[in-house]
Design a protein around this motif. Structure first.
Motif, PDB file in Angstrom:
ATOM      1  N   ASP A  45     -11.703  -2.841 -14.887  1.00 27.64           N
ATOM      2  CA  ASP A  45     -10.310  -3.289 -14.977  1.00 27.64           C
ATOM      3  C   ASP A  45      -9.355  -2.127 -15.192  1.00 27.64           C
ATOM      4  O   ASP A  45      -8.268  -2.091 -14.601  1.00 27.64           O
ATOM      5  N   ASP A  46      -9.734  -1.173 -16.042  1.00 30.74           N
ATOM      6  CA  ASP A  46      -8.816  -0.077 -16.334  1.00 30.74           C
ATOM      7  C   ASP A  46      -8.619   0.833 -15.129  1.00 30.74           C
ATOM      8  O   ASP A  46      -7.566   1.456 -14.969  1.00 30.74           O
ATOM      9  N   HIS A  49      -6.095  -0.871 -12.962  1.00 32.09           N
ATOM     10  CA  HIS A  49      -4.769  -0.667 -13.563  1.00 32.09           C
ATOM     11  C   HIS A  49      -4.247   0.728 -13.222  1.00 32.09           C
ATOM     12  O   HIS A  49      -3.083   0.884 -12.826  1.00 32.09           O
ATOM     13  N   GLU A  50      -5.107   1.741 -13.333  1.00 25.48           N
ATOM     14  CA  GLU A  50      -4.658   3.111 -13.072  1.00 25.48           C
ATOM     15  C   GLU A  50      -4.292   3.314 -11.611  1.00 25.48           C
ATOM     16  O   GLU A  50      -3.295   3.946 -11.286  1.00 25.48           O
ATOM     17  N   ALA A  53      -1.654  -0.625 -10.788  1.00 23.37           N
ATOM     18  CA  ALA A  53      -0.582  -1.205 -11.596  1.00 23.37           C
ATOM     19  C   ALA A  53       0.321  -0.186 -12.263  1.00 23.37           C
ATOM     20  O   ALA A  53       1.522  -0.435 -12.428  1.00 23.37           O
ATOM     21  N   ARG A  54      -0.217   0.958 -12.647  1.00 26.46           N
ATOM     22  CA  ARG A  54       0.618   1.898 -13.400  1.00 26.46           C
ATOM     23  C   ARG A  54       1.660   2.533 -12.478  1.00 26.46           C
ATOM     24  O   ARG A  54       1.450   2.640 -11.262  1.00 26.46           O
ATOM     25  N   PRO A  55       2.798   2.964 -13.037  1.00 33.59           N
ATOM     26  CA  PRO A  55       3.840   3.600 -12.211  1.00 33.59           C
ATOM     27  C   PRO A  55       3.308   4.851 -11.510  1.00 33.59           C
ATOM     28  O   PRO A  55       2.560   5.633 -12.092  1.00 33.59           O
ATOM     29  N   GLN A  56       3.690   5.005 -10.265  1.00 36.19           N
ATOM     30  CA  GLN A  56       3.268   6.157  -9.476  1.00 36.19           C
ATOM     31  C   GLN A  56       4.304   7.281  -9.599  1.00 36.19           C
ATOM     32  O   GLN A  56       5.450   7.053 -10.026  1.00 36.19           O
ATOM     33  N   TYR A 141      -1.915  -5.620  -4.162  1.00 38.51           N
ATOM     34  CA  TYR A 141      -0.473  -5.376  -4.114  1.00 38.51           C
ATOM     35  C   TYR A 141      -0.069  -5.153  -2.658  1.00 38.51           C
ATOM     36  O   TYR A 141      -0.804  -4.532  -1.883  1.00 38.51           O
TER      37      TYR A 141
END
Length: 220
Positions: A45-46, A49-50, A53-56, A141
């Motif tokens: 999952d992490d 997220h990396e 999901a996290r901001p680029q 996404y």
């Protein structure tokens, strides 16, 4: 290059930079890069997220992120695969394919019985580097402005300068593998089941994917 941070199930990553368009049936703008991260069985999952999901960084715009599964018997890497650096004439061919939803099972069967075995012969003859058929399992996404879709990505390394499609090379090999088959019908079936909204040639920027071939997807 620090893909080991993704954990034991990560087998590597690759990054390809767009060079030219071989076929295009979409008005959507051409993206600059495709990044592939390879995992065995589980994507933590992490990590999702990396990567998603996290901001680029400000200069990076993610257009689409998805989980792809390998197509059975049609994901071919030689066990000694070390990338295409020793073949500078090769470029990475990336086909973005849209298969009709009702035809997915039949399409997979054709890939497994005909196209995959033929591709394995071409890989063994060093006419192409690898042949990796991958199917979209889930789109994580998608940029709302991305006006193009697909549910398969096919990747291989080939000599782009003299490339005019796979038909001739695959036809010759398939006649050896399955001489009694109606090969014209096989390809006609593929054309009825799918469209190819985009097919591009690309430069490999990073090919940190040698471990993929050593984990059971390699040719004999």
């Amino acid at each position: 290059m620090n893909w080991a941070r993704f954990g034991k199930t990560c087998l590597g990553q690759a990054l390809y930079r767009h060079r030219s368009t071989f076929r295009n049936a979409s008005k959507a703008a051409v993206w600059s890069h495709l990044e592939l991260s390879y995992f065995r069985d589980i994507i933590p999952d992490d990590v999702i997220h990396e990567l998603v999901a996290r901001p680029q960084p400000p200069e990076t715009q993610v257009l689409r992120a998805e989980i792809l599964l390998t197509t059975p018997s049609a994901f071919v890497l030689p066990s000694d695969w070390q990338g295409s650096a020793n073949r500078p004439e090769w470029q990475a061919s990336l086909e973005y394919i849209e298969v009709e939803s009702l035809c997915l099972s039949k399409y997979r069967q054709v890939m497994r019985e005909y196209i995959g075995p033929a591709a394995a012969q071409l890989v063994q003859a060093n006419r192409i580097g690898t042949f990796r058929a991958m199917e979209t399992a889930v789109v994580l996404y998608r940029d709302p402005a991305l006006a193009i879709d697909w549910n398969q990505i096919h990747l291989c390394e080939l000599e782009a300068g003299s490339f005019n499609g796979f038909a001739q090379a695959f036809d010759a090999v398939l006649r050896e593998i399955s001489p009694d088959s109606d090969l014209a019908a096989v390809f006609a079936d593929l054309d009825r089941m799918r469209t190819i909204p985009r097919w591009t040639f690309n430069d490999p920027v990073v090919e940190g994917d040698a471990a993929v071939g050593r984990k059971g997807t390699a040719t004999p």
